[in-house]
Design a protein around this motif. Structure first.
Motif, PDB file in Angstrom:
ATOM      1  N   PHE A 185      32.713  30.683  31.473  1.00  0.00           N
ATOM      2  CA  PHE A 185      33.108  30.084  32.750  1.00  0.00           C
ATOM      3  C   PHE A 185      33.750  31.166  33.608  1.00  0.00           C
ATOM      4  O   PHE A 185      34.715  31.800  33.208  1.00  0.00           O
ATOM      5  N   ASN A 186      33.169  31.442  34.799  1.00  0.00           N
ATOM      6  CA  ASN A 186      33.728  32.477  35.674  1.00  0.00           C
ATOM      7  C   ASN A 186      33.826  31.929  37.102  1.00  0.00           C
ATOM      8  O   ASN A 186      33.684  30.721  37.319  1.00  0.00           O
ATOM      9  N   GLY A 222      45.792  37.086  38.199  1.00  0.00           N
ATOM     10  CA  GLY A 222      45.292  38.385  38.665  1.00  0.00           C
ATOM     11  C   GLY A 222      43.777  38.459  38.623  1.00  0.00           C
ATOM     12  O   GLY A 222      43.132  37.798  37.809  1.00  0.00           O
ATOM     13  N   LYS A 223      43.222  39.295  39.522  1.00  0.00           N
ATOM     14  CA  LYS A 223      41.764  39.487  39.589  1.00  0.00           C
ATOM     15  C   LYS A 223      41.235  40.052  38.285  1.00  0.00           C
ATOM     16  O   LYS A 223      41.903  40.863  37.659  1.00  0.00           O
ATOM     17  N   GLU A 224      40.051  39.632  37.897  1.00  0.00           N
ATOM     18  CA  GLU A 224      39.370  40.154  36.707  1.00  0.00           C
ATOM     19  C   GLU A 224      40.030  39.728  35.393  1.00  0.00           C
ATOM     20  O   GLU A 224      39.620  40.191  34.330  1.00  0.00           O
ATOM     21  N   ALA A 225      41.063  38.887  35.453  1.00  0.00           N
ATOM     22  CA  ALA A 225      41.760  38.523  34.214  1.00  0.00           C
ATOM     23  C   ALA A 225      40.862  37.687  33.302  1.00  0.00           C
ATOM     24  O   ALA A 225      39.924  37.031  33.765  1.00  0.00           O
ATOM     25  N   ARG A 226      41.146  37.767  32.013  1.00  0.00           N
ATOM     26  CA  ARG A 226      40.513  36.888  31.014  1.00  0.00           C
ATOM     27  C   ARG A 226      41.585  35.894  30.597  1.00  0.00           C
ATOM     28  O   ARG A 226      42.596  36.280  30.017  1.00  0.00           O
ATOM     29  N   VAL A 227      41.365  34.639  30.904  1.00  0.00           N
ATOM     30  CA  VAL A 227      42.396  33.635  30.632  1.00  0.00           C
ATOM     31  C   VAL A 227      41.903  32.716  29.524  1.00  0.00           C
ATOM     32  O   VAL A 227      40.747  32.282  29.543  1.00  0.00           O
ATOM     33  N   SER A 228      42.757  32.433  28.563  1.00  0.00           N
ATOM     34  CA  SER A 228      42.310  31.553  27.473  1.00  0.00           C
ATOM     35  C   SER A 228      42.322  30.099  27.952  1.00  0.00           C
ATOM     36  O   SER A 228      43.150  29.698  28.780  1.00  0.00           O
ATOM     37  N   ILE A 229      41.391  29.335  27.394  1.00  0.00           N
ATOM     38  CA  ILE A 229      41.291  27.924  27.773  1.00  0.00           C
ATOM     39  C   ILE A 229      42.609  27.217  27.474  1.00  0.00           C
ATOM     40  O   ILE A 229      43.082  26.388  28.238  1.00  0.00           O
ATOM     41  N   LEU A 230      43.203  27.589  26.335  1.00  0.00           N
ATOM     42  CA  LEU A 230      44.435  26.913  25.920  1.00  0.00           C
ATOM     43  C   LEU A 230      45.558  27.172  26.903  1.00  0.00           C
ATOM     44  O   LEU A 230      46.345  26.280  27.214  1.00  0.00           O
ATOM     45  N   GLU A 231      45.610  28.396  27.415  1.00  0.00           N
ATOM     46  CA  GLU A 231      46.651  28.725  28.386  1.00  0.00           C
ATOM     47  C   GLU A 231      46.509  27.846  29.636  1.00  0.00           C
ATOM     48  O   GLU A 231      47.492  27.346  30.181  1.00  0.00           O
ATOM     49  N   PRO A 239      36.601  32.848  26.816  1.00  0.00           N
ATOM     50  CA  PRO A 239      37.685  32.785  27.804  1.00  0.00           C
ATOM     51  C   PRO A 239      37.156  32.278  29.146  1.00  0.00           C
ATOM     52  O   PRO A 239      35.958  32.026  29.301  1.00  0.00           O
ATOM     53  N   VAL A 240      38.061  32.125  30.098  1.00  0.00           N
ATOM     54  CA  VAL A 240      37.671  31.923  31.495  1.00  0.00           C
ATOM     55  C   VAL A 240      37.846  33.277  32.177  1.00  0.00           C
ATOM     56  O   VAL A 240      38.876  33.927  32.011  1.00  0.00           O
ATOM     57  N   LEU A 241      36.811  33.723  32.895  1.00  0.00           N
ATOM     58  CA  LEU A 241      36.841  35.055  33.498  1.00  0.00           C
ATOM     59  C   LEU A 241      37.049  34.953  35.006  1.00  0.00           C
ATOM     60  O   LEU A 241      36.277  34.279  35.689  1.00  0.00           O
ATOM     61  N   LEU A 242      38.032  35.646  35.505  1.00  0.00           N
ATOM     62  CA  LEU A 242      38.301  35.565  36.945  1.00  0.00           C
ATOM     63  C   LEU A 242      37.538  36.670  37.683  1.00  0.00           C
ATOM     64  O   LEU A 242      38.115  37.549  38.327  1.00  0.00           O
ATOM     65  N   SER A 243      36.224  36.607  37.549  1.00  0.00           N
ATOM     66  CA  SER A 243      35.363  37.566  38.247  1.00  0.00           C
ATOM     67  C   SER A 243      34.019  36.889  38.519  1.00  0.00           C
ATOM     68  O   SER A 243      33.784  35.762  38.062  1.00  0.00           O
ATOM     69  N   TYR A 244      33.160  37.605  39.258  1.00  0.00           N
ATOM     70  CA  TYR A 244      31.823  37.074  39.540  1.00  0.00           C
ATOM     71  C   TYR A 244      30.774  37.714  38.634  1.00  0.00           C
ATOM     72  O   TYR A 244      29.596  37.713  38.932  1.00  0.00           O
ATOM     73  N   PHE A 296      29.052  39.432  27.825  1.00  0.00           N
ATOM     74  CA  PHE A 296      30.022  40.416  27.339  1.00  0.00           C
ATOM     75  C   PHE A 296      30.358  41.370  28.473  1.00  0.00           C
ATOM     76  O   PHE A 296      29.487  41.713  29.276  1.00  0.00           O
ATOM     77  N   GLN A 297      31.600  41.838  28.484  1.00  0.00           N
ATOM     78  CA  GLN A 297      31.985  42.796  29.524  1.00  0.00           C
ATOM     79  C   GLN A 297      32.094  44.215  28.958  1.00  0.00           C
ATOM     80  O   GLN A 297      32.578  45.118  29.619  1.00  0.00           O
TER      81      GLN A 297
END
Ligand code: UDP
Length: 383
Positions: free
Chosen positions: A97-98, A123-132, A177-182, A187-188
């Motif tokens: 999910f991004n 923050g931009k480009e962050a990887r956020v956990s679903i649980l968070e 994770p949830v990725l805050l990017s396009y 994989f990154q």
């Protein structure tokens, strides 16, 4: 006489063999019960000429330059761009999910507002956990977390593991994770790709070195007797063996499951061939809310055979591993109880000099390709 005997010819075993032979000048025997090298990374052309991964899709990715450099000695790469979509009640959405997914789910206007909220918070480009997200104090962030949990994670995970997310290792949740990017890539990692001619030729080349002998169609127990209580703890073809044993198989089965079976997850793979150029929109489509299978892989995307007039796909049906003939253990099911059982087997082998466990099965661990290649290097250096 061999200085090292390696059981299993997947990445763990093959890299060990090459390193021990090349760096230490050892004479090494690699045995495998299957009729081919490569372990679960084994691939082959099917009867239609499509390169298929016999045991499900394996996609190489790493940030470890040394690992990429090492494997590049044995293969050129096909620069495959791995993008996965989830089929969610018929609609396709990018996974992980991004920000593209966010806009597709919530629309431009609400999506833009939520994007700002997410970026201000993490923050931009962050990887956020679903649980968070699910535990966040902000209600809108909690709503996004719940959406991802319900539509991407929960049902896929229940199918894959046969358990609720609470009953499995939190590290598994961390893999999506949830990725805050396009960036729509799955994989990154800096280095990504598939061996240009397949994994099997990569293995052939790695194992083609003076001092390495490979014996296929050979069960460990046919040639080795491992007896922690015996005078000679390791016998090879009936004679005491004092060299290294590197074991990459399932540790419980080596000891006839004397403390009980270690739980693994298995899969049934259904191959299907279609007389049309393409079956689906992406190399991998995850069925995150419906169907009994978890995902469909269309191999021509992975191999780059995009001009082929027909196509081969594979569906993955998860199931319990029960040790039946022909069934294959793919994933360790990591939780406290299983880890405690594993430790009992581990204690047993620790009494055997020069006996080393390596890899997904023998270490009861969720390894990616790059991690096990790295680990095999470290063990070879230690030896
Ligand atoms: N997962 C999920 N939904 C997805 C993809 C992954 O819930 O669309 C979860 C699921 O629990 C899965 C784990 O994340 O087992 C790891 O997924 P990955 O694609 O890394 O698995 P692998 O390719 O190793 O089977």
């Amino acid at each position: 006489m061999y200085q090292s005997i390696i059981i299993g010819c997947g990445f763990a075993g093959a890299v060990m063999a090459r390193q021990l032979a090349e760096k230490n000048g050892q004479s090494v025997l690699v045995i495998d019960s299957r009729n081919h090298v490569g372990g679960n990374c084994y691939d082959r052309k099917d009867e239609y000429g499509i390169l298929v991964h016999q045991y499900g899709p394996h996609i190489f990715h790493t940030d470890i330059k040394k690992v990429y450099g090492y494997l590049s000695r044995f293969t050129e790469w096909y620069n495959y761009r791995h993008e996965v979509v989830g089929n969610i009640y018929g609609k396709e959405l990018p996974i992980p999910f991004n920000l593209n997914t966010l806009k597709m789910v919530y629309g431009e206007e609400k999506g833009a507002k939520l994007e700002k909220l997410l970026i201000d918070e993490f923050g931009k480009e962050a990887r956020v956990s679903i649980l968070e997200l699910m535990n966040h104090e902000n209600e809108e962030l909690r709503e996004i977390g719940s959406y991802v949990y319900e539509n991407i994670f929960l049902k896929y995970t229940m199918k894959q593991w046969g358990k609720t997310p609470k009953e499995i290792d939190p590290a598994v949740v961390g893999r999506v994770p949830v990725l805050l990017s396009y960036d729509n890539r799955y994989f990154q990692s800096t280095y990504q790709g598939l061996p240009l001619h397949g994994f099997t030729p990569l293995f052939d080349k790695m194992l083609d070195f003076e001092g390495i002998e490979v014996r296929l169609n050979t069960n460990a127990k046919d040639v080795l007797t491992i007896d922690p209580a015996g005078e000679h703890k390791v016998l090879f073809e009936g004679k005491p063996f004092e060299g290294n044993v590197i074991f990459t198989g399932a540790l419980d089965e080596l000891f006839d499951c004397r403390f009980g079976r270690l739980p693994y997850r298995s899969l049934r793979f259904d191959f299907e061939h279609y007389d049309k150029p393409f079956y689906q929109s992406h190399g991998v489509v995850n069925y995150t809310v419906t169907e009994d299978f978890t995902r469909i892989t269309e191999f021509k995307y992975l191999s780059g055979q995009l001009d082929a007039s027909d196509t081969t796909i594979i569906k993955e049906y998860p199931m319990a591993y029960e040790g039946q003939n022909g069934q294959i253990p793919y994933y360790a099911i990591n939780n406290d109880a299983n880890q405690a059982l594993y430790e009992k087997y581990k204690e047993l082998v620790q009494t055997i000099p020069h006996f080393y466990c390596l890899g997904r099965l023998a270490e009861y661990k969720y390894y990616n390709i790059d991690a096990i290649v790295n680990e095999a290097h470290l063990l070879a250096e230690r030896l």
